[in-house]
Design an enzyme around this catalytic site. Sequence first.
Site, PDB file in Angstrom:
ATOM      1  N   LYS A  34       0.870  -1.177   0.000  1.00  0.00           N
ATOM      2  CA  LYS A  34       0.000   0.000   0.000  1.00  0.00           C
ATOM      3  C   LYS A  34       0.898   1.215   0.000  1.00  0.00           C
ATOM      4  CE  LYS A  34      -4.429   1.104   0.391  1.00  0.00           C
ATOM      5  NZ  LYS A  34      -5.571   0.373  -0.166  1.00  0.00           N
TER       6      LYS A  34
HETATM    7  P1  NAD Z   1     -13.663   7.587  -2.152  1.00  0.00           P
HETATM    8  O1  NAD Z   1     -12.645   8.648  -2.058  1.00  0.00           O
HETATM    9  O2  NAD Z   1     -14.284   7.292  -3.495  1.00  0.00           O
HETATM   10  O3  NAD Z   1     -14.897   7.889  -1.159  1.00  0.00           O
HETATM   11  C1  NAD Z   1     -14.732   8.151   0.166  1.00  0.00           C
HETATM   12  C2  NAD Z   1     -16.068   8.575   0.716  1.00  0.00           C
HETATM   13  O4  NAD Z   1     -15.916   8.786   2.100  1.00  0.00           O
HETATM   14  C3  NAD Z   1     -16.624   9.889   0.143  1.00  0.00           C
HETATM   15  O5  NAD Z   1     -18.001   9.740  -0.099  1.00  0.00           O
HETATM   16  C4  NAD Z   1     -16.463  10.874   1.285  1.00  0.00           C
HETATM   17  O6  NAD Z   1     -17.465  11.847   1.297  1.00  0.00           O
HETATM   18  C5  NAD Z   1     -16.655   9.912   2.443  1.00  0.00           C
HETATM   19  N1  NAD Z   1     -16.200  10.478   3.705  1.00  0.00           N
HETATM   20  C6  NAD Z   1     -15.118  11.221   3.962  1.00  0.00           C
HETATM   21  N2  NAD Z   1     -15.135  11.604   5.272  1.00  0.00           N
HETATM   22  C7  NAD Z   1     -16.249  11.063   5.802  1.00  0.00           C
HETATM   23  C8  NAD Z   1     -16.838  11.090   7.074  1.00  0.00           C
HETATM   24  N3  NAD Z   1     -16.279  11.768   8.075  1.00  0.00           N
HETATM   25  N4  NAD Z   1     -18.015  10.430   7.277  1.00  0.00           N
HETATM   26  C9  NAD Z   1     -18.604   9.746   6.277  1.00  0.00           C
HETATM   27  N5  NAD Z   1     -18.101   9.694   5.038  1.00  0.00           N
HETATM   28  C10 NAD Z   1     -16.935  10.339   4.814  1.00  0.00           C
HETATM   29  O7  NAD Z   1     -13.013   6.264  -1.511  1.00  0.00           O
HETATM   30  P2  NAD Z   1     -13.372   4.761  -1.819  1.00  0.00           P
HETATM   31  O8  NAD Z   1     -12.579   4.305  -2.974  1.00  0.00           O
HETATM   32  O9  NAD Z   1     -14.837   4.578  -1.812  1.00  0.00           O
HETATM   33  O10 NAD Z   1     -12.730   4.051  -0.527  1.00  0.00           O
HETATM   34  C11 NAD Z   1     -13.401   4.001   0.714  1.00  0.00           C
HETATM   35  C12 NAD Z   1     -12.776   2.926   1.563  1.00  0.00           C
HETATM   36  O11 NAD Z   1     -12.865   1.673   0.886  1.00  0.00           O
HETATM   37  C13 NAD Z   1     -11.299   3.115   1.896  1.00  0.00           C
HETATM   38  O12 NAD Z   1     -11.040   2.561   3.148  1.00  0.00           O
HETATM   39  C14 NAD Z   1     -10.612   2.252   0.837  1.00  0.00           C
HETATM   40  O13 NAD Z   1      -9.336   1.836   1.250  1.00  0.00           O
HETATM   41  C15 NAD Z   1     -11.568   1.108   0.760  1.00  0.00           C
HETATM   42  N6  NAD Z   1     -11.479   0.326  -0.468  1.00  0.00           N
HETATM   43  C16 NAD Z   1     -11.680   0.904  -1.681  1.00  0.00           C
HETATM   44  C17 NAD Z   1     -11.603   0.115  -2.817  1.00  0.00           C
HETATM   45  C18 NAD Z   1     -11.902   0.683  -4.173  1.00  0.00           C
HETATM   46  O14 NAD Z   1     -11.913  -0.086  -5.128  1.00  0.00           O
HETATM   47  N7  NAD Z   1     -12.181   1.953  -4.324  1.00  0.00           N
HETATM   48  C19 NAD Z   1     -11.270  -1.233  -2.708  1.00  0.00           C
HETATM   49  C20 NAD Z   1     -11.084  -1.792  -1.450  1.00  0.00           C
HETATM   50  C21 NAD Z   1     -11.192  -0.998  -0.344  1.00  0.00           C
END
Ligand code: NAD
Length: 363
Positions: free
Chosen positions: A73
């Site tokens: 990561k």
């Molecule tokens: P992203 O940047 O697309 O979205 C993040 C979301 O979190 C946004 O809607 C933002 O408004 C919200 N957010 C920020 N602060 C917040 C708060 N205080 N309360 C509630 N919501 C809040 O990110 P993502 O890609 O959706 O990733 C989210 C999580 O999932 C991370 O932990 C990431 O590591 C994990 N993840 C993502 C993927 C992927 O394919 N995108 C894969 C595996 C794991």
Amino acid sequence: MLKGDKIGPEYIVKLYNFRHNVRAFLVIDNTKRGPGKGGIRMTPAVSEEEVFRLARAMTLKNALANLPFGGAKSGIAFDPKKADVKTKKEIVTWFARALKPLSPSLYIAAPDVNMAEREVAWFVEANGSKKSATGKPKRLGGLPHELGSTGFGVAEAAKKALDFLGIPISEATVAIEGFGNVGVFAFKFLSEAGARIIAVSDSRGAILNKNGLQYRKVLSAKKKTGSVVNYEGADKIAGAGIFEVNCDVLIPAALPDVINEDNFEKVAAKIIIQGANIPIKEAIEKKLHKKGVLVIPDFVANAGGVISSYAEHKGLGEKKMWQIIERTIGENVAQILIAMKKTGKTPREIATEIAIGKISDGR
Ligand code: NAD
């Protein structure tokens, strides 16, 4: 200092950008099954420790999903919301060039928080090899994460857990923290499957309607106004209130450590599906398990993204990708829940044992 163990980490790289006063980290946890695979996160508070915990989750996730990848990561400690696109691009380009000696041979990057296909394209262009990252735009041979592979897998995990508890999907209620890539598609696929999504949050707060929220309307409120809180036809609640909503399935899909010592006793959901990485520390998960909450851990539930990365890396198409995600996550969740019933161990303990077995085998 990070406390390593027999699995890793193998490499810890720390970088400093003088021009923008930005620190960045890469942790390659383990490469026994292949090059370390894991996304790049750009958040102001990202730390070496957070990156290591995320890298470890990737090691386990890739092994459990039978992928030929190790775990890694990276994190860039920067707030892109406080800068223009040009500055963000300069920082991503700097980061990509600095990692060139290790990527793609030992590290293959991907999107993560605040890093989507546009940023991944910058990374690949600065690196010079299309193999240095997945989640690329289509024009660079990618299967973009914007197809919703992670949310699709999260929805599959939720369906299997509901099955296990004998709750029909048509009667299930769901609350989702975060409306980004993972949250949006978990919402979409679960509501398409017949579940009722009753609450959702983003960084500006949360909304709740016991009768259900409409996917298209939430999407439109987010697009038009920048936040789900402007949805018409739901009660506004505090962002942290999402973790206390009375529902069948709670999906943390945004930030780390959101369910913790301070609020775990207020969790009212029967099932937690970890869409986000590391949303709950293991000690708290154990307490939830004792309380009777079924918690499907991050590296089991959110493997859809990295499975899609694998499909992209291998040049497989979209259709094949959906099939592998559905089968892998469905089978893993079912196997883990059966073992949980037999042994009384937590789903994380069981999943970790299976994954470590696969890392030691190197296959
Ligand atoms: P992203 O940047 O697309 O979205 C993040 C979301 O979190 C946004 O809607 C933002 O408004 C919200 N957010 C920020 N602060 C917040 C708060 N205080 N309360 C509630 N919501 C809040 O990110 P993502 O890609 O959706 O990733 C989210 C999580 O999932 C991370 O932990 C990431 O590591 C994990 N993840 C993502 C993927 C992927 O394919 N995108 C894969 C595996 C794991």
